[in-house]
Structures are given as C-alpha cells and as structure tokens.
Scaffold this motif. Structure first.
Motif, PDB file in Angstrom:
ATOM      1  N   TYR A  30       0.838  -1.197   0.000  1.00  0.00           N
ATOM      2  CA  TYR A  30       0.000   0.000   0.000  1.00  0.00           C
ATOM      3  C   TYR A  30       0.879   1.254   0.000  1.00  0.00           C
ATOM      4  O   TYR A  30       0.650   2.201  -0.765  1.00  0.00           O
ATOM      5  CB  TYR A  30      -0.901  -0.027   1.231  1.00  0.00           C
ATOM      6  N   GLY A  31       1.901   1.260   0.853  1.00  0.00           N
ATOM      7  CA  GLY A  31       2.779   2.426   0.948  1.00  0.00           C
ATOM      8  C   GLY A  31       3.568   2.675  -0.317  1.00  0.00           C
ATOM      9  O   GLY A  31       3.760   3.835  -0.728  1.00  0.00           O
ATOM     10  N   LEU A 158       6.352  -2.900  -6.956  1.00  0.00           N
ATOM     11  CA  LEU A 158       5.183  -2.041  -7.135  1.00  0.00           C
ATOM     12  C   LEU A 158       5.573  -0.586  -7.317  1.00  0.00           C
ATOM     13  O   LEU A 158       5.003   0.123  -8.158  1.00  0.00           O
ATOM     14  CB  LEU A 158       4.232  -2.192  -5.946  1.00  0.00           C
ATOM     15  N   TYR A 159       6.544  -0.129  -6.535  1.00  0.00           N
ATOM     16  CA  TYR A 159       6.968   1.270  -6.695  1.00  0.00           C
ATOM     17  C   TYR A 159       7.492   1.499  -8.108  1.00  0.00           C
ATOM     18  O   TYR A 159       7.107   2.464  -8.787  1.00  0.00           O
ATOM     19  CB  TYR A 159       8.033   1.618  -5.665  1.00  0.00           C
ATOM     20  N   ASP A 160       8.360   0.589  -8.571  1.00  0.00           N
ATOM     21  CA  ASP A 160       8.914   0.721  -9.917  1.00  0.00           C
ATOM     22  C   ASP A 160       7.819   0.596 -10.974  1.00  0.00           C
ATOM     23  O   ASP A 160       7.811   1.341 -11.971  1.00  0.00           O
ATOM     24  CB  ASP A 160       9.974  -0.357 -10.157  1.00  0.00           C
ATOM     25  N   TYR A 176      16.523  -0.834   3.362  1.00  0.00           N
ATOM     26  CA  TYR A 176      15.762  -0.257   4.475  1.00  0.00           C
ATOM     27  C   TYR A 176      15.567   1.247   4.307  1.00  0.00           C
ATOM     28  O   TYR A 176      14.607   1.815   4.839  1.00  0.00           O
ATOM     29  CB  TYR A 176      16.440  -0.584   5.806  1.00  0.00           C
ATOM     30  N   GLU A 177      16.460   1.894   3.563  1.00  0.00           N
ATOM     31  CA  GLU A 177      16.270   3.312   3.276  1.00  0.00           C
ATOM     32  C   GLU A 177      15.014   3.506   2.428  1.00  0.00           C
ATOM     33  O   GLU A 177      14.209   4.413   2.674  1.00  0.00           O
ATOM     34  CB  GLU A 177      17.497   3.871   2.559  1.00  0.00           C
ATOM     35  N   GLU A 178      14.834   2.646   1.420  1.00  0.00           N
ATOM     36  CA  GLU A 178      13.615   2.689   0.613  1.00  0.00           C
ATOM     37  C   GLU A 178      12.383   2.367   1.443  1.00  0.00           C
ATOM     38  O   GLU A 178      11.324   2.989   1.295  1.00  0.00           O
ATOM     39  CB  GLU A 178      13.691   1.665  -0.518  1.00  0.00           C
ATOM     40  N   LEU A 179      12.517   1.372   2.287  1.00  0.00           N
ATOM     41  CA  LEU A 179      11.362   0.867   3.031  1.00  0.00           C
ATOM     42  C   LEU A 179      10.756   1.919   3.945  1.00  0.00           C
ATOM     43  O   LEU A 179       9.546   1.907   4.188  1.00  0.00           O
ATOM     44  CB  LEU A 179      11.759  -0.360   3.856  1.00  0.00           C
ATOM     45  N   LYS A 180      11.585   2.825   4.442  1.00  0.00           N
ATOM     46  CA  LYS A 180      11.091   3.785   5.432  1.00  0.00           C
ATOM     47  C   LYS A 180       9.810   4.463   4.973  1.00  0.00           C
ATOM     48  O   LYS A 180       8.810   4.486   5.692  1.00  0.00           O
ATOM     49  CB  LYS A 180      12.169   4.822   5.734  1.00  0.00           C
ATOM     50  N   ASP A 181       9.818   5.010   3.769  1.00  0.00           N
ATOM     51  CA  ASP A 181       8.630   5.712   3.276  1.00  0.00           C
ATOM     52  C   ASP A 181       7.469   4.757   3.031  1.00  0.00           C
ATOM     53  O   ASP A 181       6.307   5.088   3.304  1.00  0.00           O
ATOM     54  CB  ASP A 181       8.965   6.472   1.991  1.00  0.00           C
ATOM     55  N   TYR A 182       7.760   3.573   2.498  1.00  0.00           N
ATOM     56  CA  TYR A 182       6.692   2.603   2.245  1.00  0.00           C
ATOM     57  C   TYR A 182       5.980   2.238   3.552  1.00  0.00           C
ATOM     58  O   TYR A 182       4.749   2.136   3.602  1.00  0.00           O
ATOM     59  CB  TYR A 182       7.241   1.324   1.610  1.00  0.00           C
ATOM     60  N   ALA A 183       6.775   1.996   4.595  1.00  0.00           N
ATOM     61  CA  ALA A 183       6.198   1.575   5.877  1.00  0.00           C
ATOM     62  C   ALA A 183       5.351   2.676   6.499  1.00  0.00           C
ATOM     63  O   ALA A 183       4.263   2.416   7.032  1.00  0.00           O
ATOM     64  CB  ALA A 183       7.308   1.158   6.837  1.00  0.00           C
ATOM     65  N   LEU A 184       5.827   3.918   6.410  1.00  0.00           N
ATOM     66  CA  LEU A 184       5.094   5.021   7.021  1.00  0.00           C
ATOM     67  C   LEU A 184       3.816   5.340   6.244  1.00  0.00           C
ATOM     68  O   LEU A 184       2.747   5.533   6.834  1.00  0.00           O
ATOM     69  CB  LEU A 184       5.987   6.259   7.112  1.00  0.00           C
ATOM     70  N   LEU A 185       3.923   5.377   4.923  1.00  0.00           N
ATOM     71  CA  LEU A 185       2.731   5.643   4.109  1.00  0.00           C
ATOM     72  C   LEU A 185       1.741   4.486   4.165  1.00  0.00           C
ATOM     73  O   LEU A 185       0.527   4.690   4.067  1.00  0.00           O
ATOM     74  CB  LEU A 185       3.144   5.894   2.654  1.00  0.00           C
TER      75      LEU A 185
END
Length: 581
Positions: A30-31, A158-160, A176-185
């Motif tokens: 989802y994020g 999915l992002y790509d 994990y740098e990428e994941l940060k935004d996915y997890a929060l959103l």
C-alpha cells in the motif's frame, strides 16, 4: 486508477500475517503504491471478503466486521490492478482465519479483465502438508492467472511498476532506506483491516535474513535464508516511527515479530552464534514505549536458544528489557526442531539440546513470574519438526525425553509446536528430499505426537495456568457447537474454550476451570450464581452435582454471604473473587 490488494494471509518462518495479525506485505505494498502515485485509489480486501462475497462463507461470523458484498464486487470489477499476497510456509492451527492458496484465489479473480500481480512468499508455493507436497500445479496455475509474479520484494516491484511498468524488475529487493517511506505511508491501510481498531495486532519488522545462515549456513528446511541472502537490521528510529504512526491511528497491539531471532538484532557476527547487543534492544523497546505509552500488547516472536545459552549475561539483559517495556504473556519461540544430535548436525540446525535446555532455564529464571493479565511475563516456546533426514526411532525418543526433562525439572514452556517438515525448492533440504521421513515414519510421528500432547502438554498447561487462574481481556472470537472460543491478544495466546455462547468481539476476564491438551476451559467472571446455567456451574471447581442441585433449589440468593455459607472455608476466598449476586 483503482487498485485492489487481496490479503490471502501469510505464515512463514520469520513472519505472521493471519488475522488478527496484520503482516508486513499489505502495508508495504500500500505504501509503495501511494509513494509512486498518491492519487491512486487503493482498497484492501481479505480472502475472507472474497469467500463471503462469492461463496457465502458462514465462518465470516468470527470476524469483527462483516464484509460488504456489493462493495467487494464493485472494487474487483472496477479494479485496474489486482495484487494478491499469500504464502503458507509454516502452517499452523488458526482460530478465526484460514490462509488461502493460489488455487482458491484464482477461481475468484481469473475471469476479471485487469492486470494481476502475485506477491509475498507465495511464489515458492504453499505447504499442503508434510514432506514434498509443494504443488507444482499451484505454481503452474499462478503463471496462467497472474501477469506478474514477484520473486523479490513486492513493494520494490510495485513502486517501480507504478513509476514505469517497463522497468519494473520482479527480482529486485529494496533497502531499508527505501522501506522507510513505504512503511510510514502504508500504515494507514490498517484502517481497512477487519479487526481494526481494537483487536488488530500489527507485525513489525526489525531484521531479515538469518544471522546463523550468514555464518555457517541456514537450517536445511528454512526459506528465510533462501529469500534473503544477507543480514539486514532495520534502524531503530524507523521502527519507532512506524509504531508511532500506527499508535496514533489507534493501534494498541504490536508484535516485534518479523525476524529470525530477536536476540540477534544488531548482534555482532560470530559464525554459528552471533554476539548479542543488549543496548540496541534496550534502546529499541524503550523507544517504542516512549512513542506508544499506552500500548496494550508489546510482544516478540523467534529466538535462537544457542545465543541465550552461550551469552547468558547479555541475553538476560535483553530478556529484562523485553519484560520491562513489554507486556505479560510474551513468548519467544525456540527452533530446537529435534533433540537428536546426529539429525541436528545433518540438517545444520540452530542449537544443541543442552543449549536449548539452558536457554529454557534462563528464561524461566527471568520471566516465569505471573503478570497482571494472568500469564507469566516471558516464557520460551519450543518448535519440534518431525520427518527430517537422518531420523530414526531413537530420534523421537530423544526428543520426547528432552521435553520430559523440562517438565520433570519444574520448568515452564508456553507451547510446544509440532510440525511435519515441508520441502521447499531452493532450500538445502530440496536436495535431500528423498531422505525425508514423513511417510516412512508416519506411525512413529502419530505415536510421539500423541504421547507429547498427553504426557507433556497436558501437565504443562496445568502448571502454566492452574485451576483458579484469572486470565484478563480474553477476546471472544468463534462460536462452535454451543461453545465460544477466545484468546488474549499476543504472541501464541492460549485458546480458551467457554462452555456457552457469549457475545463475540468483546473482552472478558475468565477464570480457568479445566485443561485440555493444547487449550483450556474458562468461565467469564463475575459469575452470577442466581442466573447461571447448571451446565456452566458444573465446570466450577469444588461444587459437585449435589451442591449444584442445592444451589438451584435455593436460588435466588439475596447476597454473596448467603451463597458463601454453603461452601467450605477454604473455598470461600476463591468464590468471593469470582461471583456476584
């Protein structure tokens, strides 16, 4: 653009996403979509929504919210993209939700004219049973139903894909740098979860990969090191920030569960047994508590007993931090698998029986004290795996004797999980699959499973929660043949059978009145002696048939004291706490 995420539920060695647990995959998916296209309409559906919509699944009554059939059909029929998340690698017994497999979801969505994407661990197949029963038919079917099968991280794909479909790589993994935004959103998808807000427990990722596998290779059967070749520790601040957002959305139950060993978080590599890092765990759990002060459940999941046994001082500090900032009823699952040293060596398992025993003893010393919800603060669980290569009759005897030693020595384990090994492509076991002993040892497996359940589990449960124990905030989840089944919210909660139908999706305090082999019997309190049925009264300790007849004849009692006069002095203190008039 309309996107439907279908959660088929996931259960794998280092992660759980079966309701009431909300796993990582739907949130991250989802994020990632929202980061790539903030205007996309993203709907979260579960496999139970589809079951109820297309088949009238009556089991849906166990859910907190009844699906809207018209809405589910409308979403699916209008969807431009459908994303299915599934994968059952460590099958267990589920109370109010059953994971799906590709064959099931295919019959619901294959006719729909939209782009279909499969993600999560489902690309490796699902466990249909012990042995080599990974269905090639299922994997072949997936290739005919889905336009894209993601073998890497679904969220990265999915992002790509939503940025530029032609450049999306189904093999790519995120950082994990990428994941940060996915997890929060992605946190906000919890609003669409059927158990939200009161009963959802959110699975939080801290690490992926296996520290032992990085040193000397992984256990023969495990899919975790197959998917993740290296060890990654998620930054403490990212974990805390995700929990804070979920907490602000109303979530009060968390499991720090998405890792192979909580005691290995930010540990120093050291071949077979990494050196634990107590400060990192202290900082993590203290930070979670600061961010979510009114948290109701803070539990963990897996642990390697070899670490606890080899580094007791550091491990005791970690256990004390988990207790200090966590909540009672917590369990760390030990992957012993077998007590046969020869089988353990052949399959490159985590720990020796002596290490596992020492770890059980250490956790009992630190965490066996009973907490405010009626359960001990922190106990071990033990995973047993039958059917591994190298097993003989002696193997089963050694495993039984190991468990019996724990029982005889007065120690506690919260649960003993007995599974039959499943062989997945890509694991070391796949190359030894002809040596798997499931069929050859079928009778031995049945015999020792029965023996462990009757001779270990039953007395252990009686020790763990004796008659008279009060368990607080048990959620009533399921009706079945005049009984209600419920459990507390947390890691590996005990199933409580209640001998009457009570309103579902409410929390009850229950007094324990009996024991089974893997579950217990409880009565909601306070018990109204004047109106309770004779059936329920018959479960209460010490009353007996003759006294129950007298109670029924003398009802209604005017006050507690009038009833208590019927009891022996030693019984009065107990009934004073649990009855009302």
């Amino acid at each position: 653009m309309i996107i439907a995420i279908i959660d088929g539920y996931t259960d794998e060695p280092a992660g759980l996403g079966v309701p009431p647990y909300l796993g990582i995959y739907p949130r991250y998916a989802y994020g990632a979509i929202k980061k790539a296209n903030k205007n996309a309409q993203v709907f979260y559906l579960t496999i139970d929504d589809l079951r109820f919509t297309y088949e009238g699944e009556q089991g849906i009554k166990t859910r907190n919210k009844t699906p809207n059939v018209l809405k589910t059909k409308e979403i699916l029929e209008k969807a431009d993209i459908i994303i299915y998340i599934g994968g059952l690698h460590t099958p267990g017994k589920y109370l109010s939700a059953v994971p799906s497999q590709v064959e099931e979801v295919a019959k619901f969505i294959k006719h729909l004219k939209c782009i279909k994407i499969l993600g999560g661990p489902a690309f490796m197949g699902s466990a249909h049973g012990g042995g080599t029963k990974i269905s090639s038919k299922e994997l072949m079917l997936a290739q005919t139903v889905f336009d894209h099968i993601v073998y890497g991280d679904l969220e990265a794909f999915l992002y790509d894909f939503f940025k530029n479909p032609k450049e999306a790589d189904p093999l790519r993994f995120r950082t994990y740098e990428e994941l940060k935004d996915y997890a929060l959103l992605g946190a906000e998808v919890v609003r669409q979860f059927p158990d939200y807000p009161h009963f959802v427990i959110v699975e939080i990722e801290t690490q992926r990969g296996c520290p032992k596998a990085a040193g000397i290779g992984g256990c023969s059967f495990c899919t975790e090191p197959v998917r993740y070749k290296t060890i990654e520790d998620r930054p403490i601040k990212d974990i805390i920030e995700e929990i804070q957002i979920l907490y602000n959305l109303g979530v009060r139950h968390f499991r720090i569960g998405r890792q192979s060993c909580i005691f290995s978080y930010m540990a120093k590599p050291n071949d077979r047994v990494p050196i634990p890092n107590p400060k990192a765990l202290e900082d993590l759990f203290r930070g979670i508590r600061d961010a979510a002060p009114l948290i109701k459940t803070l539990h963990v999941d897996n642990a390697n007993p070899a670490i606890i046994a080899n580094y007791p001082k550091e491990s005791i500090k970690i256990a004390k931090a988990i207790i200090k900032y966590g909540t009672p009823g917590n369990v760390v699952a030990f992957g012993l698998e077998t007590a046969d040293p020869k089988v353990a060596k052949l399959n490159n398992l985590n720990s020796t029986p002596d290490e596992a025993y020492e770890a059980v003893k250490i956790l009992n010393d630190v965490g066996a004290k009973r907490g405010y919800n009626g359960m001990p603060w922190l106990l071990p669980g033990i995973n047993i795996l039958f059917g591994l290569p190298g097993e003989t009759k002696k193997t089963y005897e050694l495993t039984y004797e190991f468990l019996k030693r724990i029982l005889d020595d007065g120690l506690l384990v919260r649960r003993i999980n007995i599974r039959q090994v499943v062989v997945f492509p890509g694991t070391p076991l796949w190359h030894m699959r002809e040596k798997v002993k499931i069929e050859k040892h079928k009778k031995l497996i049945q015999h020792y499973k029965y023996k462990i359940r009757h001779e270990i589990d039953y007395p252990m449960l009686k020790r763990l929660v004796p008659v008279g124990t009060i368990l607080r905030e048990v959620r009533a989840e399921v009706f079945d043949n005049g009984l209600t089944y419920g459990r507390q919210i947390g890691s590996y909660p005990l199933i409580v059978g209640i001998p009457k139908e009570i309103e579902l999706n409410k929390l009850y305090n229950v007094v324990i009145v009996g024991h089974g082999f893997r579950s217990i019997t409880g009565i909601p309190i306070p018990v109204n002696i004047n109106i309770e049925s004779s059936k329920v009264l018959s479960y209460l300790p010490g009353l007996g048939k003759k006294r129950i007849i007298r109670i029924l004849a003398q009802r209604p009692f005017k006050n507690k004291e009038e009833f208590l006069k019927m009891l022996d002095p030693r019984e009065r203190e107990f009934y004073e706490k649990i009855i009302k008039i």
